[in-house]
Scaffold this motif. Structure first.
Motif, PDB file in Angstrom:
ATOM      1  N   TYR A 130       0.804  -1.226   0.000  1.00  9.62           N
ATOM      2  CA  TYR A 130       0.000   0.000   0.000  1.00  9.62           C
ATOM      3  C   TYR A 130       0.835   1.272   0.000  1.00  9.62           C
ATOM      4  CZ  TYR A 130       0.928   1.617   4.758  1.00  9.62           C
ATOM      5  OH  TYR A 130       1.532   2.139   5.880  1.00  9.62           O
ATOM      6  N   ASP A 131       2.062   1.214   0.535  1.00  9.07           N
ATOM      7  CA  ASP A 131       2.838   2.435   0.756  1.00  9.07           C
ATOM      8  C   ASP A 131       3.850   2.736  -0.337  1.00  9.07           C
ATOM      9  OD1 ASP A 131       4.254   0.176   1.463  1.00  9.07           O
ATOM     10  OD2 ASP A 131       5.340   1.136   3.108  1.00  9.07           O
ATOM     11  N   THR A 132       3.947   1.906  -1.369  1.00 11.94           N
ATOM     12  CA  THR A 132       4.895   2.174  -2.453  1.00 11.94           C
ATOM     13  C   THR A 132       4.701   3.564  -3.055  1.00 11.94           C
ATOM     14  OG1 THR A 132       5.177  -0.164  -2.988  1.00 11.94           O
ATOM     15  CG2 THR A 132       5.717   1.419  -4.718  1.00 11.94           C
ATOM     16  N   PRO A 133       3.470   3.953  -3.427  1.00 10.58           N
ATOM     17  CA  PRO A 133       3.311   5.295  -3.995  1.00 10.58           C
ATOM     18  C   PRO A 133       3.626   6.410  -3.004  1.00 10.58           C
ATOM     19  CG  PRO A 133       1.168   4.217  -3.696  1.00 10.58           C
ATOM     20  CD  PRO A 133       2.207   3.184  -3.484  1.00 10.58           C
ATOM     21  N   MET A 134       3.428   6.160  -1.695  1.00 12.60           N
ATOM     22  CA  MET A 134       3.692   7.201  -0.714  1.00 12.60           C
ATOM     23  C   MET A 134       5.193   7.472  -0.590  1.00 12.60           C
ATOM     24  SD  MET A 134       0.645   7.831  -0.136  1.00 12.60           S
ATOM     25  CE  MET A 134       1.059   9.219   0.910  1.00 12.60           C
ATOM     26  N   GLN A 135       5.997   6.436  -0.672  1.00  8.88           N
ATOM     27  CA  GLN A 135       7.443   6.637  -0.638  1.00  8.88           C
ATOM     28  C   GLN A 135       7.912   7.376  -1.882  1.00  8.88           C
ATOM     29  OE1 GLN A 135       9.934   3.343   0.607  1.00  8.88           O
ATOM     30  NE2 GLN A 135       8.209   2.319   1.579  1.00  8.88           N
ATOM     31  N   GLU A 136       7.354   7.026  -3.028  1.00  8.96           N
ATOM     32  CA  GLU A 136       7.695   7.728  -4.266  1.00  8.96           C
ATOM     33  C   GLU A 136       7.301   9.204  -4.176  1.00  8.96           C
ATOM     34  OE1 GLU A 136       9.279   6.544  -6.924  1.00  8.96           O
ATOM     35  OE2 GLU A 136       9.458   4.502  -6.123  1.00  8.96           O
ATOM     36  N   ALA A 137       6.166   9.466  -3.564  1.00  5.59           N
ATOM     37  CA  ALA A 137       5.688  10.848  -3.430  1.00  5.59           C
ATOM     38  C   ALA A 137       6.616  11.663  -2.537  1.00  5.59           C
ATOM     39  CB  ALA A 137       4.262  10.863  -2.864  1.00  5.59           C
ATOM     40  N   TRP A 138       7.115  11.060  -1.476  1.00  6.77           N
ATOM     41  CA  TRP A 138       8.014  11.804  -0.600  1.00  6.77           C
ATOM     42  C   TRP A 138       9.301  12.172  -1.329  1.00  6.77           C
ATOM     43  CZ3 TRP A 138      12.886  11.737   1.474  1.00  6.77           C
ATOM     44  CH2 TRP A 138      13.107  12.645   2.513  1.00  6.77           C
ATOM     45  N   LEU A 139       9.844  11.221  -2.083  1.00  7.09           N
ATOM     46  CA  LEU A 139      11.068  11.498  -2.836  1.00  7.09           C
ATOM     47  C   LEU A 139      10.859  12.600  -3.867  1.00  7.09           C
ATOM     48  CD1 LEU A 139      12.546   7.929  -3.470  1.00  7.09           C
ATOM     49  CD2 LEU A 139      13.675   9.812  -2.281  1.00  7.09           C
ATOM     50  N   ALA A 140       9.663  12.660  -4.427  1.00  6.49           N
ATOM     51  CA  ALA A 140       9.370  13.639  -5.474  1.00  6.49           C
ATOM     52  C   ALA A 140       8.870  14.970  -4.920  1.00  6.49           C
ATOM     53  CB  ALA A 140       8.345  13.066  -6.449  1.00  6.49           C
ATOM     54  N   GLY A 141       8.658  15.058  -3.605  1.00  7.16           N
ATOM     55  CA  GLY A 141       8.151  16.293  -3.016  1.00  7.16           C
ATOM     56  C   GLY A 141       6.671  16.510  -3.229  1.00  7.16           C
ATOM     57  N   THR A 142       5.927  15.417  -3.442  1.00  5.66           N
ATOM     58  CA  THR A 142       4.485  15.530  -3.705  1.00  5.66           C
ATOM     59  C   THR A 142       3.671  14.817  -2.626  1.00  5.66           C
ATOM     60  OG1 THR A 142       4.612  13.575  -5.156  1.00  5.66           O
ATOM     61  CG2 THR A 142       4.806  15.737  -6.199  1.00  5.66           C
TER      62      THR A 142
ATOM     63  N   SER B 162      19.161   8.764   0.012  1.00  2.00           N
ATOM     64  CA  SER B 162      18.916  10.195   0.119  1.00  2.00           C
ATOM     65  C   SER B 162      18.932  10.657   1.570  1.00  2.00           C
ATOM     66  CB  SER B 162      17.564  10.532  -0.531  1.00  2.00           C
ATOM     67  OG  SER B 162      17.206  11.876  -0.292  1.00  2.00           O
ATOM     68  N   LEU B 163      18.301   9.905   2.449  1.00  2.25           N
ATOM     69  CA  LEU B 163      18.194  10.311   3.849  1.00  2.25           C
ATOM     70  C   LEU B 163      19.543  10.269   4.558  1.00  2.25           C
ATOM     71  CD1 LEU B 163      14.878   8.473   4.736  1.00  2.25           C
ATOM     72  CD2 LEU B 163      15.207  10.948   4.574  1.00  2.25           C
ATOM     73  N   VAL B 164      20.328   9.229   4.321  1.00  2.00           N
ATOM     74  CA  VAL B 164      21.638   9.136   4.975  1.00  2.00           C
ATOM     75  C   VAL B 164      22.601  10.149   4.383  1.00  2.00           C
ATOM     76  CG1 VAL B 164      23.589   7.611   5.474  1.00  2.00           C
ATOM     77  CG2 VAL B 164      21.272   6.716   5.541  1.00  2.00           C
ATOM     78  N   GLN B 165      22.562  10.302   3.067  1.00  2.00           N
ATOM     79  CA  GLN B 165      23.430  11.260   2.382  1.00  2.00           C
ATOM     80  C   GLN B 165      23.222  12.670   2.904  1.00  2.00           C
ATOM     81  OE1 GLN B 165      22.451  11.744  -1.841  1.00  2.00           O
ATOM     82  NE2 GLN B 165      22.520  13.917  -1.391  1.00  2.00           N
ATOM     83  N   GLN B 166      21.960  13.086   3.078  1.00  8.99           N
ATOM     84  CA  GLN B 166      21.649  14.443   3.493  1.00  8.99           C
ATOM     85  C   GLN B 166      21.524  14.574   5.010  1.00  8.99           C
ATOM     86  OE1 GLN B 166      18.159  15.648   1.290  1.00  8.99           O
ATOM     87  NE2 GLN B 166      18.971  14.757  -0.588  1.00  8.99           N
ATOM     88  N   GLY B 167      21.724  13.464   5.735  1.00  9.04           N
ATOM     89  CA  GLY B 167      21.584  13.494   7.179  1.00  9.04           C
ATOM     90  C   GLY B 167      22.622  14.374   7.846  1.00  9.04           C
ATOM     91  N   ASN B 168      22.317  14.808   9.046  1.00  4.78           N
ATOM     92  CA  ASN B 168      23.222  15.709   9.743  1.00  4.78           C
ATOM     93  C   ASN B 168      24.420  14.952  10.318  1.00  4.78           C
ATOM     94  OD1 ASN B 168      22.263  14.401  12.045  1.00  4.78           O
ATOM     95  ND2 ASN B 168      20.795  16.021  12.527  1.00  4.78           N
ATOM     96  N   ALA B 169      25.285  15.713  11.033  1.00  3.90           N
ATOM     97  CA  ALA B 169      26.515  15.127  11.555  1.00  3.90           C
ATOM     98  C   ALA B 169      26.230  13.986  12.515  1.00  3.90           C
ATOM     99  CB  ALA B 169      27.347  16.207  12.238  1.00  3.90           C
ATOM    100  N   ASP B 170      25.202  14.135  13.354  1.00  7.02           N
ATOM    101  CA  ASP B 170      24.873  13.081  14.317  1.00  7.02           C
ATOM    102  C   ASP B 170      24.506  11.780  13.612  1.00  7.02           C
ATOM    103  OD1 ASP B 170      25.337  14.721  16.461  1.00  7.02           O
ATOM    104  OD2 ASP B 170      23.244  15.321  16.699  1.00  7.02           O
ATOM    105  N   MET B 171      23.733  11.890  12.541  1.00  6.35           N
ATOM    106  CA  MET B 171      23.337  10.687  11.822  1.00  6.35           C
ATOM    107  C   MET B 171      24.551  10.000  11.208  1.00  6.35           C
ATOM    108  SD  MET B 171      20.723  10.150   8.637  1.00  6.35           S
ATOM    109  CE  MET B 171      19.329  10.571   9.672  1.00  6.35           C
ATOM    110  N   LYS B 172      25.437  10.788  10.592  1.00  4.43           N
ATOM    111  CA  LYS B 172      26.606  10.191   9.955  1.00  4.43           C
ATOM    112  C   LYS B 172      27.549   9.594  11.002  1.00  4.43           C
ATOM    113  CE  LYS B 172      26.599  12.716   5.579  1.00  4.43           C
ATOM    114  NZ  LYS B 172      25.353  13.462   5.695  1.00  4.43           N
ATOM    115  N   GLN B 173      27.610  10.213  12.159  1.00  7.73           N
ATOM    116  CA  GLN B 173      28.437   9.663  13.224  1.00  7.73           C
ATOM    117  C   GLN B 173      27.899   8.303  13.675  1.00  7.73           C
ATOM    118  OE1 GLN B 173      28.885  12.157  16.680  1.00  7.73           O
ATOM    119  NE2 GLN B 173      29.670  10.455  17.911  1.00  7.73           N
ATOM    120  N   ILE B 174      26.586   8.192  13.820  1.00  2.00           N
ATOM    121  CA  ILE B 174      25.990   6.907  14.214  1.00  2.00           C
ATOM    122  C   ILE B 174      26.199   5.869  13.115  1.00  2.00           C
ATOM    123  CG2 ILE B 174      23.800   5.731  14.698  1.00  2.00           C
ATOM    124  CD1 ILE B 174      22.915   8.238  16.200  1.00  2.00           C
TER     125      ILE B 174
END
Length: 566
Positions: free
Chosen positions: A180-192, A320-332
């Motif tokens: 059910y959530d496949t289109p919702m993940q696509e929408a988040w990536l596309a900003g829609t 996308s989320l890990v790449q753009q994550g802040n310093a704390d995320m990359k440290q973890i």
């Protein structure tokens, strides 16, 4: 294992798998467990390639009157042992929909695909309109459902089909909705996201909540999207996540099932190797759960070890989320890649609006998608807050993340990164400067490419992304740590060699800030060295036996994409 060892890779239709008499591990007890649970609507979340679609096809084949009399599909399987379930087979009208193929972030295209799926489902039942049960108004309304229907008609279409089927078969309808959530993940990536959530919120409400002809609803997906987003006011939804004990062994293979399959395939000597690579998933209280795709692929390839599961998708959202994550995320992430765990407070429902700003929302998504596992959970008595101890799921997932991070430094950036490391080992500061500036030029924007303006993002995103790259490239020869207590303060990065005879490194990253008393990059660099000495960052290395002349201390001064090292 119930049947032979010939594998059908990718076959997701239960009837086809049974008719071909191919490899199958019996999961039909899920039918009994789900039926006896009695929930009106059940949402089960599991990572991708965990048998969700095959199990939904199995449920359809068991209950749908399209498969009435198909005893051959279930003979010899667990569900067929009890008479009361044999009499249930093939006795319900069942609507089966899958959103697995709705892979576009354009909302209008998304709606078009969903409307086409509904239209194709209607076409399966057009013959019932010949019945005297229906009048011309019914037939006209039935014909109005098509790929060009408006949104309001689409919201109501499945509910209306339930009315027709109940009227014709004299029995309430089961609805199965897969992925059910496949289109919702696509929408988040596309900003829609907002537009998509509005459409699907209405669709789910009419299909599952205000549908008096619904007998049972069964929904699967990867994530538990927050109730406020698309399941608002649902009071009949039983949500089963990866930390629930319900249906824990119905999706994925248990270790007993995997080891038996290996024996049957003549690969019994590979049990420990398979465990090291593919074990690690935890569902509720059940540990040692294996991803079916990896095991089936391993059997099909006659025992070849490979990251089968992590290679089945581009992992665009996670990257996308890990790449753009802040310093704390990359440290973890550094900690996780070194086999460590961390503790955090989170909710299992995924609030997509929070993914860019809230690390815990990202950890929740990574838990739902199978990249992290919950080693344990804890909460204070009388408190609602739940703390999770999380770690990377297994070796296969670790390899996936390493490959993903290497992809951040592709092409000329990868070459520059490698040359920087070589210059660092040679104590060639001039070349370190040249190649570090090349790396920064090619990758700074990459780490700073979210939806917010660049000036609102801390430059540490780049620094720690670069450190993650070093963690991956130097994993065999260096222990790399960042932002730890040492001496009287916090250093940025320490590289401790595995071989005690090699050089150790301390890096202090600092950016030129207008509000500090620094005018040039040279000022920033000088302050970085002052901080290294004042805070005695070398304390930890000296305590481990490294002499002073073996420790290299470097300041990294940044201004935008410019870097000065000394």
């Amino acid at each position: 294992m119930e049947r032979n060892t010939i594998v059908n890779i990718g076959e997701q239709r239960f009837d086809k798998l049974m008719e071909a008499d191919r490899f199958y591990i019996d999961k039909t007890d899920f039918i009994r467990e789900w039926w006896e649970m009695g929930s009106t609507v059940t949402l089960i979340t599991r990572p991708r390639r965990f048998g969700k679609t095959l199990n939904m096809s199995m449920v359809e084949c068991f209950f749908s009157n399209k498969y009435a009399g198909r005893d051959d599909l279930f003979e010899g399987l667990s569900i067929w042992k009890e008479e009361k379930y044999r009499t249930l087979q093939g006795t319900f009208p069942v609507i089966f929909l899958s959103f697995a193929g709705v892979k576009t972030g354009n909302v209008e295209e998304m709606k078009t695909v969903v409307k086409q799926l509904i239209t194709e489902t209607y076409a399966q039942y057009k013959h019932i309109m010949r019945s005297e049960e229906f009048d011309d108004a019914d037939r006209e309304a039935f014909q109005a459902v098509g790929k060009d229907m408006d949104d309001a008609t689409a919201y109501m279409a499945v509910r209306s089909l339930c009315i027709y089927l109940q009227k014709y078969f004299k029995k309430n309808v089961m609805i199965i909705l897969d992925e059910y959530d496949t289109p919702m993940q696509e929408a988040w990536l596309a900003g829609t996201w907002d537009q998509a959530a509005a459409f699907f919120g209405n669709f789910f409400n009419h299909t599952f909540k205000s549908n008096s002809q619904l007998c049972r609803g069964l929904i699967t997906g990867i994530t538990r999207i927050s109730k406020e987003s698309i399941f608002s006011d649902f009071n009949n939804l039983d949500v089963i996540t990866v930390t629930s004990d319900k249906y824990a062994t119905s999706f994925g293979f248990t270790e007993e099932e995997v080891f038996q399959a290996l024996e049957d395939a003549g690969l019994g000597n590979e049990k420990q190797g398979v465990k090291a690579w593919y074990d690690g998933f935890i569902f509720g209280a059940y540990t040692d759960i294996y991803n079916p795709w990896s095991i089936v692929s391993f059997l099909d390839q006659k025992g070849k070890y490979k990251a089968y599961w992590s290679n089945t998708s581009e992992n665009g959202l996670i990257n996308s989320l890990v790449q753009q994550g802040n310093a704390d995320m990359k440290q973890i992430m550094e900690e996780l890649l070194q086999g460590k765990s961390f503790q955090t407070e989170l909710e299992e429902q995924v609030v997509f609006h929070q993914l860019e700003d809230d690390n815990n929302a990202v950890w929740s998504l990574l838990l739902a998608t199978g990249y992290l596992k919950a080693l344990n959970t804890s909460s204070e008595e009388g408190e609602d807050d739940v703390w999770y101890t999380l770690a990377l799921t297994n070796f296969e997932v670790q390899r996936m993340f390493r490959k993903m991070i290497k992809g951040w430094f592709r092409g000329s950036a990868q070459t520059a990164c490698n040359e920087f490391i070589k210059a660092m080992m040679d104590d060639n500061v001039q070349m370190m400067n040249m190649f570090m500036n090349k790396v920064a030029l090619h990758t700074f924007s990459f780490f700073d490419s979210g939806n917010k303006p660049s000036e609102e993002k801390e430059p540490e995103r780049f620094y720690h992304g670069f450190v993650l790259g070093m963690v991956v490239n130097l994993a065999n020869v260096y222990h790399i740590r960042s932002n730890r207590e040492s001496g009287y303060g916090r250093y940025d990065v320490i590289l401790e060699p595995v071989d005690k005879k090699d050089k150790a490194f301390i890096f202090e990253f600092k950016a030129l800030n207008s509000y500090e008393d620094e005018k040039t990059l040279e000022d920033v660099l000088a302050n970085a060295h002052v901080q290294i000495e004042k805070m005695k960052y070398e304390t930890e290395l000296i305590a481990k036996g490294f002499p002073q002349d073996q420790i290299r201390k470097y300041g990294f001064a940044f201004q935008g994409k410019r870097c000065l090292i000394g």
